[in-house]
Design a protein around this motif. Structure first.
Motif, mmCIF file in Angstrom:
data_model
loop_
_atom_site.group_PDB
_atom_site.id
_atom_site.type_symbol
_atom_site.label_atom_id
_atom_site.label_comp_id
_atom_site.label_asym_id
_atom_site.label_seq_id
_atom_site.Cartn_x
_atom_site.Cartn_y
_atom_site.Cartn_z
ATOM 1 N N TRP A 1 -10.544 -10.738 2.088
ATOM 2 C CA TRP A 1 -10.348 -9.172 2.429
ATOM 3 C C TRP A 1 -10.767 -8.968 3.900
ATOM 4 O O TRP A 1 -10.231 -7.912 4.274
ATOM 5 C CB TRP A 1 -11.381 -8.575 1.430
ATOM 6 N N GLU B 1 -6.340 -9.531 4.608
ATOM 7 C CA GLU B 1 -6.177 -7.992 4.628
ATOM 8 C C GLU B 1 -6.690 -7.067 5.246
ATOM 9 O O GLU B 1 -6.636 -5.754 5.258
ATOM 10 C CB GLU B 1 -6.973 -8.003 2.931
ATOM 11 N N GLY C 1 -8.777 -4.306 4.380
ATOM 12 C CA GLY C 1 -7.983 -3.048 3.679
ATOM 13 C C GLY C 1 -7.725 -1.886 4.453
ATOM 14 O O GLY C 1 -7.175 -0.924 4.129
ATOM 15 N N TYR D 1 -8.350 2.362 8.197
ATOM 16 C CA TYR D 1 -8.752 3.380 7.280
ATOM 17 C C TYR D 1 -8.624 4.989 8.050
ATOM 18 O O TYR D 1 -9.202 5.203 9.325
ATOM 19 C CB TYR D 1 -10.246 3.497 7.235
ATOM 20 N N SER E 1 -4.160 5.543 4.817
ATOM 21 C CA SER E 1 -4.816 4.604 3.955
ATOM 22 C C SER E 1 -4.464 5.022 2.421
ATOM 23 O O SER E 1 -4.858 6.287 2.017
ATOM 24 C CB SER E 1 -6.334 4.334 4.248
ATOM 25 N N THR E 2 -4.517 3.985 1.613
ATOM 26 C CA THR E 2 -4.480 4.435 0.237
ATOM 27 C C THR E 2 -5.285 3.663 -0.661
ATOM 28 O O THR E 2 -5.642 3.845 -1.857
ATOM 29 C CB THR E 2 -2.891 4.034 -0.486
ATOM 30 N N ASP E 3 -5.931 2.454 -0.053
ATOM 31 C CA ASP E 3 -6.824 1.716 -0.873
ATOM 32 C C ASP E 3 -7.640 0.808 0.189
ATOM 33 O O ASP E 3 -7.415 1.132 1.328
ATOM 34 C CB ASP E 3 -6.431 0.796 -2.041
ATOM 35 N N ILE E 4 -8.650 0.282 -0.145
ATOM 36 C CA ILE E 4 -9.393 -0.710 0.737
ATOM 37 C C ILE E 4 -9.254 -2.164 0.246
ATOM 38 O O ILE E 4 -9.876 -2.982 0.975
ATOM 39 C CB ILE E 4 -10.975 -0.423 0.288
ATOM 40 N N GLY E 5 -8.084 -2.619 -0.355
ATOM 41 C CA GLY E 5 -7.761 -3.815 -0.308
ATOM 42 C C GLY E 5 -8.057 -4.467 -1.731
ATOM 43 O O GLY E 5 -9.097 -3.929 -2.492
ATOM 44 N N THR E 6 -7.528 -5.557 -2.269
ATOM 45 C CA THR E 6 -7.857 -6.318 -3.455
ATOM 46 C C THR E 6 -8.942 -7.389 -3.340
ATOM 47 O O THR E 6 -9.627 -7.465 -4.307
ATOM 48 C CB THR E 6 -6.392 -6.843 -4.013
ATOM 49 N N ILE F 1 -12.348 -6.179 -4.538
ATOM 50 C CA ILE F 1 -12.355 -5.995 -6.094
ATOM 51 C C ILE F 1 -12.531 -7.350 -6.738
ATOM 52 O O ILE F 1 -13.405 -7.431 -7.551
ATOM 53 C CB ILE F 1 -11.010 -5.403 -6.350
#
Length: 231
Positions: free
Chosen positions: A166, A170, A173, A176, A180-185, A188
């Motif tokens: 991450w 990544e 993510g 920002y 930005s659409t998400d903070i990365g996988t 998670i």
């Protein structure tokens, strides 16, 4: 007097005029029962919606099968890691690995450029080693998850490795901002490994795992496979 099941009592004033007196004499009678429905009062929980038969059935099913469900989710998560590792071994991915690392710091804040430059310089010195190391770790995590092998150690490594993925390829993510659409996988994945550790600690040894079979023969195996030794 009322026979309502929800009835209570309240004082009732009964006024009568006795013969021979010009002023009424107020007499208090016994308590008169009255209905809760008429008074607008309600007992605690009287308005609670009852659980339907379907909801109750589903709740009971989850409770009865919780051991199997947590194993199924662990195996599915392992399959996800196996797919990730298999993709790393596809022809041509090794050639783009270094450029993938080098592009991570794009549009990142200036105070993070040193972090990405550090990893770019390390991986560029031996790209093949780092590339196959990443693929091997991912496939190793997949094996441990699917077969329940060295779970505590695997979950711990999974947390650290997920955070590394991450934070480097990544790029946390980011960037920002409005795009930005998400903070990365990767973050998670780290959370999932943390939850698996929590399950290990609360539920104890899993009978659907290689660790369980090994522990029956070598109890000391629990030290590296379980957070809690006893069931």
């Amino acid at each position: 007097m009322r026979n309502d099941a929800d009835a209570r009592t309240r004082p009732h004033v009964n006024v009568s005029i006795e013969e021979g007196f010009s002023r009424p004499i107020i007499q208090y009678s016994c308590w008169e029962r009255y209905s809760l429905k008429e008074s607008g009062e309600s007992r605690p929980g009287s308005k609670a919606r009852p659980i339907t038969a379907l909801q109750s059935s589903l709740d009971n099913w989850f409770a009865r099968n919780v051991d199997s469900l947590k194993t199924i989710m662990r195996v599915i998560f392992g399959i996800v890691w196996a797919i990730d590792g298999a993709f790393k071994l596809q022809p041509g991915f090794a050639d783009t690995f270094q450029s993938f690392i080098s592009s991570a710091p794009s549009n990142q804040p200036a105070w993070l450029q040193g972090w990405f430059s550090f990893w770019a310089s390390i991986t560029s010195s031996n790209t093949t080693l780092f590339f196959y190391s990443v693929a091997t770790i991912e496939l190793g995590l997949a094996f441990c998850l699917i077969f329940g092998f060295l779970r505590k150690l695997a979950y711990t490594i999974g947390i650290l490795f997920s955070l590394l993925l991450w934070s480097v390829p990544e790029g946390f993510g980011g960037p920002y901002g409005p795009s930005s659409t998400d903070i990365g996988t990767g973050i998670i994945y780290a959370f999932v490994f943390i939850f698996l550790l929590i399950i290990n600690a609360t539920k104890g040894p899993s009978k659907y795992s290689l660790d369980y079979l090994i522990e029956k023969k070598w109890p000391s195996w629990k030290r590296i496979a379980e957070i809690r030794s006893s069931p």
